[in-house]
Design an enzyme around this catalytic site. Sequence first.
Site, PDB file in Angstrom:
ATOM      1  N   ASP A  49     -51.809  16.748  -5.548  1.00 52.76           N
ATOM      2  CA  ASP A  49     -51.008  17.974  -5.609  1.00 52.76           C
ATOM      3  C   ASP A  49     -51.564  19.428  -5.975  1.00 52.76           C
ATOM      4  OD1 ASP A  49     -49.097  15.863  -5.149  1.00 52.76           O
ATOM      5  OD2 ASP A  49     -48.044  15.785  -7.272  1.00 52.76           O
ATOM      6  N   GLU A  63     -46.755   7.636 -14.143  1.00 53.95           N
ATOM      7  CA  GLU A  63     -47.367   6.246 -13.725  1.00 53.95           C
ATOM      8  C   GLU A  63     -47.532   5.653 -15.246  1.00 53.95           C
ATOM      9  OE1 GLU A  63     -50.257   5.248 -10.906  1.00 53.95           O
ATOM     10  OE2 GLU A  63     -49.031   6.388  -9.699  1.00 53.95           O
ATOM     11  N   LEU A 104     -41.659  11.687 -12.764  1.00 54.70           N
ATOM     12  CA  LEU A 104     -42.314  10.530 -13.773  1.00 54.70           C
ATOM     13  C   LEU A 104     -43.637  10.519 -13.839  1.00 54.70           C
ATOM     14  CD1 LEU A 104     -43.420   8.002 -11.944  1.00 54.70           C
ATOM     15  CD2 LEU A 104     -40.858   7.700 -11.682  1.00 54.70           C
ATOM     16  N   THR A 152     -43.281  14.022  -3.068  1.00 57.58           N
ATOM     17  CA  THR A 152     -43.835  15.447  -3.304  1.00 57.58           C
ATOM     18  C   THR A 152     -44.279  16.039  -1.945  1.00 57.58           C
ATOM     19  OG1 THR A 152     -44.579  14.644  -5.374  1.00 57.58           O
ATOM     20  CG2 THR A 152     -45.772  16.772  -4.527  1.00 57.58           C
ATOM     21  N   LYS A 180     -42.427  21.442  -8.312  1.00 59.81           N
ATOM     22  CA  LYS A 180     -43.049  20.116  -8.436  1.00 59.81           C
ATOM     23  C   LYS A 180     -44.672  20.509  -8.397  1.00 59.81           C
ATOM     24  CE  LYS A 180     -44.582  15.996  -8.608  1.00 59.81           C
ATOM     25  NZ  LYS A 180     -44.415  15.195  -9.723  1.00 59.81           N
ATOM     26  N   TYR A 238     -51.257  17.303 -25.215  1.00 61.03           N
ATOM     27  CA  TYR A 238     -52.162  17.332 -24.015  1.00 61.03           C
ATOM     28  C   TYR A 238     -53.507  18.096 -23.937  1.00 61.03           C
ATOM     29  CZ  TYR A 238     -51.708  16.079 -18.919  1.00 61.03           C
ATOM     30  OH  TYR A 238     -52.041  15.513 -17.821  1.00 61.03           O
ATOM     31  N   ASN A 293     -47.503  20.039 -11.551  1.00 63.97           N
ATOM     32  CA  ASN A 293     -48.957  19.295 -11.541  1.00 63.97           C
ATOM     33  C   ASN A 293     -50.026  20.234 -11.692  1.00 63.97           C
ATOM     34  OD1 ASN A 293     -47.652  16.612 -11.988  1.00 63.97           O
ATOM     35  ND2 ASN A 293     -47.892  16.034  -9.874  1.00 63.97           N
ATOM     36  N   CYS A 329     -51.296  11.581  -8.501  1.00 67.23           N
ATOM     37  CA  CYS A 329     -50.605  12.924  -8.087  1.00 67.23           C
ATOM     38  C   CYS A 329     -51.406  14.094  -8.525  1.00 67.23           C
ATOM     39  CB  CYS A 329     -49.275  12.714  -8.737  1.00 67.23           C
ATOM     40  SG  CYS A 329     -48.328  11.749  -8.014  1.00 67.23           S
ATOM     41  N   ASP A 368     -38.602  -1.199   2.713  1.00 64.00           N
ATOM     42  CA  ASP A 368     -40.064  -0.760   2.910  1.00 64.00           C
ATOM     43  C   ASP A 368     -40.922  -1.484   4.010  1.00 64.00           C
ATOM     44  OD1 ASP A 368     -42.900  -0.975   1.690  1.00 64.00           O
ATOM     45  OD2 ASP A 368     -41.973  -0.170   0.092  1.00 64.00           O
ATOM     46  N   ARG A 373     -55.656   4.347  -8.307  1.00 64.14           N
ATOM     47  CA  ARG A 373     -55.786   5.441  -7.336  1.00 64.14           C
ATOM     48  C   ARG A 373     -56.271   6.629  -8.197  1.00 64.14           C
ATOM     49  NH1 ARG A 373     -49.747   5.022  -4.786  1.00 64.14           N
ATOM     50  NH2 ARG A 373     -49.030   5.280  -6.828  1.00 64.14           N
ATOM     51  N   VAL A 381     -42.150   5.388  -7.741  1.00 67.31           N
ATOM     52  CA  VAL A 381     -40.773   6.210  -7.782  1.00 67.31           C
ATOM     53  C   VAL A 381     -39.869   5.650  -7.120  1.00 67.31           C
ATOM     54  CG1 VAL A 381     -39.856   8.394  -6.723  1.00 67.31           C
ATOM     55  CG2 VAL A 381     -42.418   8.241  -7.615  1.00 67.31           C
TER      56      VAL A 381
END
Length: 404
Positions: A269, A151, A149, A124, A209, A254, A213, A265, A35, A330, A17
């Site tokens: 989420d 990944e 967005l 998030t 958000k 989808y 998700n 995410c 960072d 992940r 992000v």
Amino acid sequence: MAMGDLMKVTVAGAGYVGLSNAVLLARENEVTIVDINETRVDLVNGGRSPIKDEDIEAAFHEGGLSLKATSDPKEGYGNASFVIVATPTDFDPAKKGLDASSVENVVRLVKELNPSAWCLVRSTLPIGFTRKLQEKLNFDHLLFIPEFLREGKAMKDTLSPSRLVIGTLKDDGETKKAAEEAAFLLLSPLKGKKVDIAFVKAEEAEAIKLFSNAYLAMRVAFFDELDGFALKHGLSSKAIIHGVSLDPRIGDYYNNPSFGYGGYCLSKDTKELGRTLVKDGALLIPTVDLSNEMRKEKILSRLLAYAAEHSGKTIGFYRLSSKAGSDGLRSSSTLDLLRGLNAKGVKAIIFEPSLEGESFEGNALEKDLTAFKEKADLIVANRVTSHLSDVKDKIFSRDVYHRD
Ligand SMILES: NC(=O)c1ccc[n+]([C@@H]2O[C@H](COP(=O)([O-])OP(=O)(O)OC[C@H]3O[C@@H](n4cnc5c(N)ncnc54)[C@H](O)[C@@H]3O)[C@@H](O)[C@H]2O)c1
């Protein structure tokens, strides 16, 4: 600050992000990335992307970005007009919720070092977190602007966002001005592309958000359950999905079965929203993640049955990453399957170009795809690509449409 001036923008977090936002803004503004990971800072300052993402790597390669990085908060936050917060908010199993402490740490530093800056939080968050943070730190310069967005498509989605949602804590003139400036900052590099904007309360933006998700996760879990039914009863999953999806309210998109959703995410989420809603007596969303876990269990038992019936045969994993185009392992459902096999003493060979070395968690890595296809007797693939068209008979997949 007048709109159109060159702005000093800081981005906290050089991940998917943060980097996508930084690359977007660094053609029109002076961008500094902060960072805590020195390696990432050095890579950015050396003109290289710290993450493996084709489009972000290409943007670094092309150059022309006004972009530097630092791990020094004073240097990073001291002069910025806006600080985009894109630090991790992982699910903490002990707290049974998202851990947003990194966001709090960044906002605390901004308040201390540069209180006139506005924090645009893109990480998030749990619903209500932005307001609690405002009250805890007595700091009003907070907007919650969720990032949508994907990944693997991070840069494409940043350049063509589905919408821009801006969540505010107050209704006063100063907040409205900051919200409008934030919208201008994020939309101006898109060169007039039409993007729907929603100005809402911070809590509503946080909910938008998480519900977005959770819907996507629910849809994956729905078609995975449909596929599980077809598999069990010897019916064509494709035929059922096609017939179901002809209803325009459902739609033919989808809807491709998988080994269960994964990625950074969707799972965390959905768990976060589930734990929030269960307190209100909701049933559907709190069980979506359970359905996904069951899906992985069922696929794993098929693989274990294969291993038991075919001792001496080699199981191969074609890709472990959650998404095509992403190096992300992940919360990868395919990785969970591999680990489930390993836990029962079954080893596999792996073709995963994003991994280096000879082996991964005790499983041999095969770099050469042709050799991989020859060695594997069964090829486990969440998504089937044209690279596997010559070994169709070996594939174990639930991919019906060869797309996400
Ligand atoms: N990855 C996605 O597809 C995606 C999409 C939408 C929203 N999000 C959300 O955005 C946030 C960031 O996700 P990501 O995938 O970019 O994360 P990431 O793990 O790829 O990167 C996070 C970066 O933040 C750095 N960091 C951690 N603590 C820090 C601190 N206190 N100060 C400065 N830097 C710090 C880490 O070193 C790392 O480089 C998360 O809340 C995530 O839920 C992610």
